[in-house]
Design a protein around this motif. Structure first.
Motif, PDB file in Angstrom:
ATOM      1  N   GLU A 189      36.526  36.698  38.622  1.00 57.56           N
ATOM      2  CA  GLU A 189      36.103  35.424  37.616  1.00 57.56           C
ATOM      3  C   GLU A 189      35.959  35.357  36.426  1.00 57.56           C
ATOM      4  O   GLU A 189      36.427  34.535  35.950  1.00 57.56           O
ATOM      5  N   VAL A 332      38.729  30.374  43.071  1.00 58.88           N
ATOM      6  CA  VAL A 332      38.416  30.499  42.205  1.00 58.88           C
ATOM      7  C   VAL A 332      37.674  29.331  40.691  1.00 58.88           C
ATOM      8  O   VAL A 332      37.922  28.369  41.574  1.00 58.88           O
ATOM      9  N   LYS A 333      36.658  30.055  39.926  1.00 64.50           N
ATOM     10  CA  LYS A 333      36.034  28.763  39.865  1.00 64.50           C
ATOM     11  C   LYS A 333      36.964  29.408  37.829  1.00 64.50           C
ATOM     12  O   LYS A 333      37.089  29.530  37.669  1.00 64.50           O
ATOM     13  N   VAL A 338      31.653  29.616  35.931  1.00 59.03           N
ATOM     14  CA  VAL A 338      31.342  31.580  35.768  1.00 59.03           C
ATOM     15  C   VAL A 338      29.916  31.170  34.757  1.00 59.03           C
ATOM     16  O   VAL A 338      28.938  32.118  35.426  1.00 59.03           O
TER      17      VAL A 338
END
Length: 378
Positions: A189, A332-333, A338
């Motif tokens: 992140e 995936v952020k 995040v």
């Protein structure tokens, strides 16, 4: 590829990196390596990393573009390092001095993690510290290193992480290596958020290759062969026949086959297939294209034929390649996601250590809107 050892770091125990500047080092590679460390500190509001630039005597060092950098420390006063990274550039063989070798060997004896960017791997290899390790270096340095250091396992990859050695090619490749290391230390992140801040659309991974000029890849300057390979690379979606290829480069088909056999030890057809399959693998890993679409854009008339060729070449079916890649990468952020998902923490400066550019950069960043925008679990 072997895993690099994890070095825990926190606000109370940040990782300390020393960047050893060789004369005529490349400034873009140094900036690409340090930038992610600064942003990791800024986004978390914590000093996860600190860094120092080093030279043998603390005297200024010239970069390859003529700019002069005054290091933070001399090597004799750099006693608290976790990682040492050699920053190379042009004239790399002439820039290595006996004092560099002695100091690097002393760092290895202290179990420091050692690394290099651009052509800095030459110094580590000359010190005997890369024998048996997978190593990346700038493509201009590959041939010379292969001749000089037979025990070093050189690759064409952008960067290599092998146990306690981390090496990268030049340009922006150190950025990818550092993002990978930060991701291992503090989670994907954070590395993804850093990429967003740098407007870096795709983090390149350990398997990504350098785009090396054909004459260096093929180990030849034979103009007809280079022309033929260039035509192959330009016609992956609609492969041209060998007769057409021979006609375009103005040789007979037999001469073309002899060129490939003598220089590359394979047939033109086999080499062409390898190019198409390599491109297919990149698309499977880097895009959301379906397997059918990947097969089509890489010149395969049917998905079964593509799957068969792919499995024979890479030892794994295309669908499994994509599955393993998806599992390895994980979700995936975005930076905002995040920021909401991770817990807050407080930056506590360390006053007992020498002044570092990391401390100044983090202090300056406290007025930025992104300061502390990514929160990490303690």
């Amino acid at each position: 590829m072997k895993e690099a050892p994890e070095v825990a770091s926190s606000a109370a125990n940040p990782q300390t990196l020393g960047f050893l500047l060789m004369e005529n080092f490349t400034l873009i590679s140094l900036a690409s390596a340090i930038g992610p460390l600064r942003m990791a500190n800024q986004l978390t509001g914590r000093k996860l990393y600190r860094w120092y630039t080093l030279s043998l005597d603390g005297a200024p060092v010239h970069a390859s573009d003529g700019l002069q950098i005054t290091p933070d420390l001399a090597t004799s006063t750099a006693s608290t390092l976790d990682t040492v990274i050699v920053c190379g550039g042009v004239a790399h063989q002439r820039s290595v001095k006996p004092e560099h070798i002695t100091w690097l060997q002393s760092q290895a004896r202290r179990s420091r993690r050692l690394g290099a960017i651009c052509t800095g791997s030459w110094a580590l290899a000359q010190a005997g510290l890369l024998d048996g390790y997978e190593v990346s270096t700038h493509w201009e340095c590959l041939t010379a290193m292969q001749e000089a250091f037979s025990k070093v396992l050189l690759t064409h990859r952008l960067f290599s992480i092998d146990r306690d050695r981390v090496t990268s090619s030049g340009g922006t490749a150190p950025l990818d290596m550092m993002l990978t290391l930060i991701g291992r230390d503090h989670g994907r992140e954070l590395s993804a958020a850093i990429s967003e801040m740098f407007i870096y659309e795709r983090m390149r991974g350990e398997q990504d290759q350098q785009r090396i000029p054909l004459k260096h890849v093929l180990g030849t300057t034979q103009p007809k062969l280079l022309e033929a390979v260039a035509l192959m690379e330009a016609n992956l979606e609609e492969p041209i026949s060998l007769d057409e290829l021979a006609s375009y480069v103005q040789v007979s088909r037999r001469q073309l086959e002899r060129l490939f056999q003598n220089n590359l030890n394979c047939t033109p057809s086999r080499y062409y297939l390898k190019l198409r399959l390599t491109r297919a693998r990149q698309l499977l890993k880097q895009t959301s294209m379906s397997i059918i679409e990947v097969a089509m854009v890489c010149g395969f008339v049917s998905t079964p034929h593509f799957s068969k060729c792919y499995r024979e070449h890479f030892g794994i079916p295309p669908k499994n390649e994509r599955l393993w890649h998806a599992l390895d990468r994980g979700p995936v952020k975005t930076a905002k996601e995040v920021s909401r998902a991770l817990k807050s923490s407080t930056f506590v400066p360390l006053v007992e250590e020498p002044a570092s550019a990391a401390t100044n950069a983090l202090s300056e960043a406290q007025g930025e809107p992104t300061y502390g925008s990514v929160r990490l679990d303690s």
